[in-house]
Write a protein that holds these residues in place. Structure first.
Motif, PDB file in Angstrom:
ATOM      1  N   MET A 168      -9.700  28.360  12.930  1.00  0.00           N
ATOM      2  CA  MET A 168      -9.187  29.660  12.585  1.00  0.00           C
ATOM      3  C   MET A 168      -7.728  29.472  12.181  1.00  0.00           C
ATOM      4  SD  MET A 168     -10.689  31.806  15.803  1.00  0.00           S
ATOM      5  CE  MET A 168     -10.649  33.438  15.105  1.00  0.00           C
ATOM      6  N   THR A 169      -7.330  30.186  11.155  1.00  0.00           N
ATOM      7  CA  THR A 169      -5.940  30.162  10.717  1.00  0.00           C
ATOM      8  C   THR A 169      -5.372  31.565  10.843  1.00  0.00           C
ATOM      9  OG1 THR A 169      -6.408  28.375   9.169  1.00  0.00           O
ATOM     10  CG2 THR A 169      -4.392  29.621   8.807  1.00  0.00           C
ATOM     11  N   PHE A 170      -4.314  31.683  11.602  1.00  0.00           N
ATOM     12  CA  PHE A 170      -3.631  32.957  11.780  1.00  0.00           C
ATOM     13  C   PHE A 170      -2.380  32.951  10.915  1.00  0.00           C
ATOM     14  CE2 PHE A 170      -6.031  32.245  15.639  1.00  0.00           C
ATOM     15  CZ  PHE A 170      -6.625  33.475  15.844  1.00  0.00           C
ATOM     16  N   ILE A 171      -2.100  34.068  10.290  1.00  0.00           N
ATOM     17  CA  ILE A 171      -0.917  34.181   9.443  1.00  0.00           C
ATOM     18  C   ILE A 171       0.133  35.064  10.112  1.00  0.00           C
ATOM     19  CG2 ILE A 171      -0.062  34.953   7.200  1.00  0.00           C
ATOM     20  CD1 ILE A 171      -2.899  34.301   6.127  1.00  0.00           C
ATOM     21  N   ARG A 172      -0.333  36.172  10.712  1.00  0.00           N
ATOM     22  CA  ARG A 172       0.583  37.096  11.375  1.00  0.00           C
ATOM     23  C   ARG A 172       0.210  37.248  12.826  1.00  0.00           C
ATOM     24  NH1 ARG A 172      -0.314  41.800   7.321  1.00  0.00           N
ATOM     25  NH2 ARG A 172      -0.022  40.641   5.452  1.00  0.00           N
ATOM     26  N   PRO A 173       1.086  37.477  13.730  1.00  0.00           N
ATOM     27  CA  PRO A 173       2.524  37.570  13.550  1.00  0.00           C
ATOM     28  C   PRO A 173       3.189  36.197  13.430  1.00  0.00           C
ATOM     29  CG  PRO A 173       2.010  37.930  15.850  1.00  0.00           C
ATOM     30  CD  PRO A 173       0.699  37.758  15.114  1.00  0.00           C
ATOM     31  N   PHE A 174       2.462  35.124  13.798  1.00  0.00           N
ATOM     32  CA  PHE A 174       2.999  33.768  13.671  1.00  0.00           C
ATOM     33  C   PHE A 174       1.935  32.893  13.031  1.00  0.00           C
ATOM     34  CE2 PHE A 174       4.568  35.561  17.732  1.00  0.00           C
ATOM     35  CZ  PHE A 174       5.901  35.707  17.398  1.00  0.00           C
ATOM     36  N   GLU A 175       2.349  31.999  12.152  1.00  0.00           N
ATOM     37  CA  GLU A 175       1.392  31.067  11.580  1.00  0.00           C
ATOM     38  C   GLU A 175       0.946  30.103  12.666  1.00  0.00           C
ATOM     39  OE1 GLU A 175       2.164  29.206   7.844  1.00  0.00           O
ATOM     40  OE2 GLU A 175       3.309  30.939   7.150  1.00  0.00           O
ATOM     41  N   ARG A 176      -0.372  29.962  12.784  1.00  0.00           N
ATOM     42  CA  ARG A 176      -0.930  29.128  13.846  1.00  0.00           C
ATOM     43  C   ARG A 176      -2.363  28.777  13.490  1.00  0.00           C
ATOM     44  NH1 ARG A 176       2.698  27.467  16.787  1.00  0.00           N
ATOM     45  NH2 ARG A 176       3.430  29.367  17.670  1.00  0.00           N
ATOM     46  N   GLU A 177      -2.833  27.646  13.956  1.00  0.00           N
ATOM     47  CA  GLU A 177      -4.231  27.274  13.787  1.00  0.00           C
ATOM     48  C   GLU A 177      -4.874  27.127  15.150  1.00  0.00           C
ATOM     49  OE1 GLU A 177      -5.131  24.123  11.137  1.00  0.00           O
ATOM     50  OE2 GLU A 177      -3.995  24.996   9.502  1.00  0.00           O
ATOM     51  N   ALA A 178      -6.168  27.423  15.219  1.00  0.00           N
ATOM     52  CA  ALA A 178      -6.899  27.332  16.477  1.00  0.00           C
ATOM     53  C   ALA A 178      -8.310  26.815  16.190  1.00  0.00           C
ATOM     54  CB  ALA A 178      -6.978  28.700  17.153  1.00  0.00           C
ATOM     55  N   VAL A 179      -8.873  26.158  17.172  1.00  0.00           N
ATOM     56  CA  VAL A 179     -10.259  25.709  17.097  1.00  0.00           C
ATOM     57  C   VAL A 179     -11.093  26.695  17.908  1.00  0.00           C
ATOM     58  CG1 VAL A 179     -11.871  23.874  17.701  1.00  0.00           C
ATOM     59  CG2 VAL A 179      -9.590  23.297  16.854  1.00  0.00           C
ATOM     60  N   SER A 180     -12.136  27.218  17.286  1.00  0.00           N
ATOM     61  CA  SER A 180     -12.990  28.204  17.934  1.00  0.00           C
ATOM     62  C   SER A 180     -14.425  27.712  17.914  1.00  0.00           C
ATOM     63  CB  SER A 180     -12.873  29.541  17.206  1.00  0.00           C
ATOM     64  OG  SER A 180     -13.651  30.518  17.840  1.00  0.00           O
ATOM     65  N   GLU A 181     -15.142  27.940  19.006  1.00  0.00           N
ATOM     66  CA  GLU A 181     -16.543  27.534  19.102  1.00  0.00           C
ATOM     67  C   GLU A 181     -17.392  28.717  19.532  1.00  0.00           C
ATOM     68  OE1 GLU A 181     -16.685  22.976  20.485  1.00  0.00           O
ATOM     69  OE2 GLU A 181     -16.044  24.370  22.038  1.00  0.00           O
ATOM     70  N   ILE A 182     -18.607  28.741  19.033  1.00  0.00           N
ATOM     71  CA  ILE A 182     -19.620  29.684  19.494  1.00  0.00           C
ATOM     72  C   ILE A 182     -20.719  28.835  20.120  1.00  0.00           C
ATOM     73  CG2 ILE A 182     -21.323  31.419  18.840  1.00  0.00           C
ATOM     74  CD1 ILE A 182     -19.525  32.059  16.444  1.00  0.00           C
ATOM     75  N   ILE A 183     -21.005  29.078  21.396  1.00  0.00           N
ATOM     76  CA  ILE A 183     -21.984  28.281  22.124  1.00  0.00           C
ATOM     77  C   ILE A 183     -23.139  29.184  22.529  1.00  0.00           C
ATOM     78  CG2 ILE A 183     -22.348  26.752  24.100  1.00  0.00           C
ATOM     79  CD1 ILE A 183     -19.194  26.476  24.113  1.00  0.00           C
ATOM     80  N   LEU A 184     -24.348  28.762  22.196  1.00  0.00           N
ATOM     81  CA  LEU A 184     -25.548  29.534  22.541  1.00  0.00           C
ATOM     82  C   LEU A 184     -26.285  28.840  23.674  1.00  0.00           C
ATOM     83  CD1 LEU A 184     -26.847  30.201  18.928  1.00  0.00           C
ATOM     84  CD2 LEU A 184     -25.508  31.741  20.376  1.00  0.00           C
ATOM     85  N   PHE A 185     -26.623  29.606  24.711  1.00  0.00           N
ATOM     86  CA  PHE A 185     -27.379  29.111  25.851  1.00  0.00           C
ATOM     87  C   PHE A 185     -28.731  29.818  25.857  1.00  0.00           C
ATOM     88  CE2 PHE A 185     -22.888  28.934  27.021  1.00  0.00           C
ATOM     89  CZ  PHE A 185     -22.760  27.618  27.436  1.00  0.00           C
ATOM     90  N   PRO A 186     -29.806  29.133  25.440  1.00  0.00           N
ATOM     91  CA  PRO A 186     -31.127  29.773  25.411  1.00  0.00           C
ATOM     92  C   PRO A 186     -31.532  30.270  26.795  1.00  0.00           C
ATOM     93  CG  PRO A 186     -31.170  27.643  24.292  1.00  0.00           C
ATOM     94  CD  PRO A 186     -29.856  27.742  24.994  1.00  0.00           C
ATOM     95  N   GLN A 187     -32.085  31.483  26.820  1.00  0.00           N
ATOM     96  CA  GLN A 187     -32.583  32.086  28.056  1.00  0.00           C
ATOM     97  C   GLN A 187     -33.876  32.813  27.730  1.00  0.00           C
ATOM     98  OE1 GLN A 187     -29.369  34.479  29.652  1.00  0.00           O
ATOM     99  NE2 GLN A 187     -28.416  32.681  30.565  1.00  0.00           N
ATOM    100  N   GLY A 188     -34.968  32.076  27.726  1.00  0.00           N
ATOM    101  CA  GLY A 188     -36.266  32.663  27.366  1.00  0.00           C
ATOM    102  C   GLY A 188     -36.280  33.061  25.910  1.00  0.00           C
ATOM    103  N   ASN A 189     -36.572  34.339  25.650  1.00  0.00           N
ATOM    104  CA  ASN A 189     -36.592  34.850  24.275  1.00  0.00           C
ATOM    105  C   ASN A 189     -35.230  35.346  23.812  1.00  0.00           C
ATOM    106  OD1 ASN A 189     -39.310  34.336  24.006  1.00  0.00           O
ATOM    107  ND2 ASN A 189     -39.908  36.370  24.722  1.00  0.00           N
ATOM    108  N   ALA A 190     -34.211  35.143  24.608  1.00  0.00           N
ATOM    109  CA  ALA A 190     -32.863  35.600  24.279  1.00  0.00           C
ATOM    110  C   ALA A 190     -31.902  34.423  24.382  1.00  0.00           C
ATOM    111  CB  ALA A 190     -32.448  36.715  25.238  1.00  0.00           C
ATOM    112  N   ALA A 191     -30.647  34.700  24.222  1.00  0.00           N
ATOM    113  CA  ALA A 191     -29.628  33.670  24.361  1.00  0.00           C
ATOM    114  C   ALA A 191     -28.348  34.298  24.899  1.00  0.00           C
ATOM    115  CB  ALA A 191     -29.350  32.992  23.036  1.00  0.00           C
ATOM    116  N   LYS A 192     -27.668  33.555  25.730  1.00  0.00           N
ATOM    117  CA  LYS A 192     -26.345  33.948  26.198  1.00  0.00           C
ATOM    118  C   LYS A 192     -25.353  33.314  25.231  1.00  0.00           C
ATOM    119  CE  LYS A 192     -23.252  33.681  30.134  1.00  0.00           C
ATOM    120  NZ  LYS A 192     -23.092  33.228  31.524  1.00  0.00           N
ATOM    121  N   VAL A 193     -24.341  34.071  24.812  1.00  0.00           N
ATOM    122  CA  VAL A 193     -23.374  33.586  23.838  1.00  0.00           C
ATOM    123  C   VAL A 193     -22.015  33.485  24.503  1.00  0.00           C
ATOM    124  CG1 VAL A 193     -22.251  34.039  21.632  1.00  0.00           C
ATOM    125  CG2 VAL A 193     -24.633  34.710  21.978  1.00  0.00           C
TER     126      VAL A 193
END
Length: 66
Positions: free
Chosen positions: A1-26
């Motif tokens: 992720m790249t942020f421009i305001r209020p300060f220029e900054r970069e971040a690493v973001s993850e989305i993790i899925l945990f299967p739970q039967g017919n659904a998933a926890k995110v």
């Protein structure tokens, strides 16, 4: 992720899925370095990112279809 305001900054973001039967926890993570200015802004950023994450996960079928 790249942020421009209020300060220029970069971040690493993850989305993790945990299967739970017919659904998933995110789980989402975001990792970035924080200097003094960012630590002051942290509560506001947490609130804003929480809203964004909640909205983006309110209908995951739409996200998967993209």
């Amino acid at each position: 992720m790249t942020f421009i305001r209020p300060f220029e900054r970069e971040a690493v973001s993850e989305i993790i899925l945990f299967p739970q039967g017919n659904a998933a926890k995110v789980a989402r993570t975001m990792d970035t370095e924080q200097d003094a200015k960012m630590k002051i802004m942290r509560p506001l950023m947490d609130c804003q990112m929480g809203k964004y994450y909640g909205e983006s996960l309110s209908n995951p079928k739409v996200l998967v279809g993209k």
